[in-house]
Design a protein around this motif. Structure first.
Motif, PDB file in Angstrom:
ATOM      1  N   ALA A 157      41.270  31.977  40.499  1.00  0.00           N
ATOM      2  CA  ALA A 157      40.163  32.484  41.330  1.00  0.00           C
ATOM      3  C   ALA A 157      40.423  33.911  41.806  1.00  0.00           C
ATOM      4  O   ALA A 157      39.485  34.711  41.947  1.00  0.00           O
ATOM      5  N   ALA A 158      41.679  34.248  42.041  1.00  0.00           N
ATOM      6  CA  ALA A 158      42.038  35.591  42.507  1.00  0.00           C
ATOM      7  C   ALA A 158      42.140  36.600  41.357  1.00  0.00           C
ATOM      8  O   ALA A 158      42.424  37.771  41.592  1.00  0.00           O
ATOM      9  N   GLY A 159      41.931  36.144  40.110  1.00  0.00           N
ATOM     10  CA  GLY A 159      41.985  37.048  38.965  1.00  0.00           C
ATOM     11  C   GLY A 159      43.393  37.379  38.506  1.00  0.00           C
ATOM     12  O   GLY A 159      43.606  38.351  37.790  1.00  0.00           O
ATOM     13  N   LYS A 160      44.357  36.569  38.901  1.00  0.00           N
ATOM     14  CA  LYS A 160      45.747  36.832  38.534  1.00  0.00           C
ATOM     15  C   LYS A 160      46.120  36.290  37.157  1.00  0.00           C
ATOM     16  O   LYS A 160      47.186  36.602  36.642  1.00  0.00           O
ATOM     17  N   ILE A 161      45.272  35.462  36.571  1.00  0.00           N
ATOM     18  CA  ILE A 161      45.525  34.917  35.242  1.00  0.00           C
ATOM     19  C   ILE A 161      44.575  35.632  34.273  1.00  0.00           C
ATOM     20  O   ILE A 161      43.379  35.407  34.318  1.00  0.00           O
ATOM     21  N   PRO A 162      45.086  36.509  33.419  1.00  0.00           N
ATOM     22  CA  PRO A 162      44.199  37.268  32.513  1.00  0.00           C
ATOM     23  C   PRO A 162      43.433  36.366  31.557  1.00  0.00           C
ATOM     24  O   PRO A 162      43.965  35.384  31.054  1.00  0.00           O
ATOM     25  N   GLY A 163      42.178  36.703  31.364  1.00  0.00           N
ATOM     26  CA  GLY A 163      41.348  35.994  30.385  1.00  0.00           C
ATOM     27  C   GLY A 163      40.690  34.729  30.906  1.00  0.00           C
ATOM     28  O   GLY A 163      39.952  34.082  30.182  1.00  0.00           O
ATOM     29  N   ILE A 164      40.947  34.355  32.162  1.00  0.00           N
ATOM     30  CA  ILE A 164      40.360  33.145  32.736  1.00  0.00           C
ATOM     31  C   ILE A 164      39.729  33.504  34.081  1.00  0.00           C
ATOM     32  O   ILE A 164      40.334  34.195  34.891  1.00  0.00           O
ATOM     33  N   ARG A 165      38.530  33.009  34.301  1.00  0.00           N
ATOM     34  CA  ARG A 165      37.912  33.224  35.606  1.00  0.00           C
ATOM     35  C   ARG A 165      37.092  32.009  35.991  1.00  0.00           C
ATOM     36  O   ARG A 165      36.680  31.219  35.145  1.00  0.00           O
ATOM     37  N   ILE A 166      36.872  31.868  37.274  1.00  0.00           N
ATOM     38  CA  ILE A 166      36.080  30.776  37.809  1.00  0.00           C
ATOM     39  C   ILE A 166      34.799  31.360  38.378  1.00  0.00           C
ATOM     40  O   ILE A 166      34.845  32.266  39.204  1.00  0.00           O
ATOM     41  N   ASP A 167      33.660  30.858  37.916  1.00  0.00           N
ATOM     42  CA  ASP A 167      32.377  31.336  38.430  1.00  0.00           C
ATOM     43  C   ASP A 167      31.871  30.444  39.538  1.00  0.00           C
ATOM     44  O   ASP A 167      32.044  29.283  39.580  1.00  0.00           O
TER      45      ASP A 167
END
Length: 167
Positions: A157-167
């Protein structure tokens, strides 16, 4: 270096002395259609008529030795090393055992002390980065599975994992 995409093989023996040949490019030709034209291995142009020649694409899944022109990764496990260190290489010689690595160094590899696999694609590399980041979050989550999943969710959720995001 141009990559071999496949080869043409004559049906039966339509022409005396016709032999299979590797190709770097293949496009439709208007010369007696259906036909193909392009660049052969070595740089010469070719024209073939489909009813006399069969196209065989180069495909390799990591089983056996890589074909000539194929980009792959190899790892040596000689001298008692306990882990595999993968390096990128391109097969340039017969049966894929003579290759050129990332530093343009020629190598002769056998399948006794080496492992081979197809080179990773950009999407494979991005996935590895994401997975490694998630593993690191899990390791730092004090070993509690539910806490680790919560930490993992927060990192995504914080954008710390590249290539994955939660909408």
């Amino acid at each position: 270096m141009n990559k071999i995409i496949g080869r043409f093989v004559p049906f039966g023996n339509p022409y005396r002395g016709a032999r299979p040949f590797n190709v770097l490019t293949k496009v439709a030709s208007d010369y007696l259609p259906p036909a193909w034209k392009g660049i052969r291995e070595g740089g010469d142009e070719y024209h073939v008529i489909e009813r006399a020649w069969r196209f065989e694409p180069v495909e390799w899944n990591g089983v056996g030795l890589p074909p000539v022109g194929f980009e792959f990764e190899y790892s040596s496990h000689a001298n008692g090393f306990s882990s595999w260190n993968w390096r990128k290489c391109t097969a340039v010689g017969k049966h894929g055992v003579l290759c050129v690595d990332e530093n343009d160094t020629e190598l002769y590899l056998n399948d006794t002390n080496n492992k081979f696999r197809p080179a990773k694609t950009e999407s494979d590399k991005k996935r590895d980065i994401s997975v490694n980041e998630m593993v690191e979050v899990y390791r730092n989550a004090l070993g509690c599975p539910s806490h680790a999943i919560g930490e993992l969710y927060d990192a995504i959720a914080a954008g710390k994992i590249p290539g994955i995001r939660i909408d």
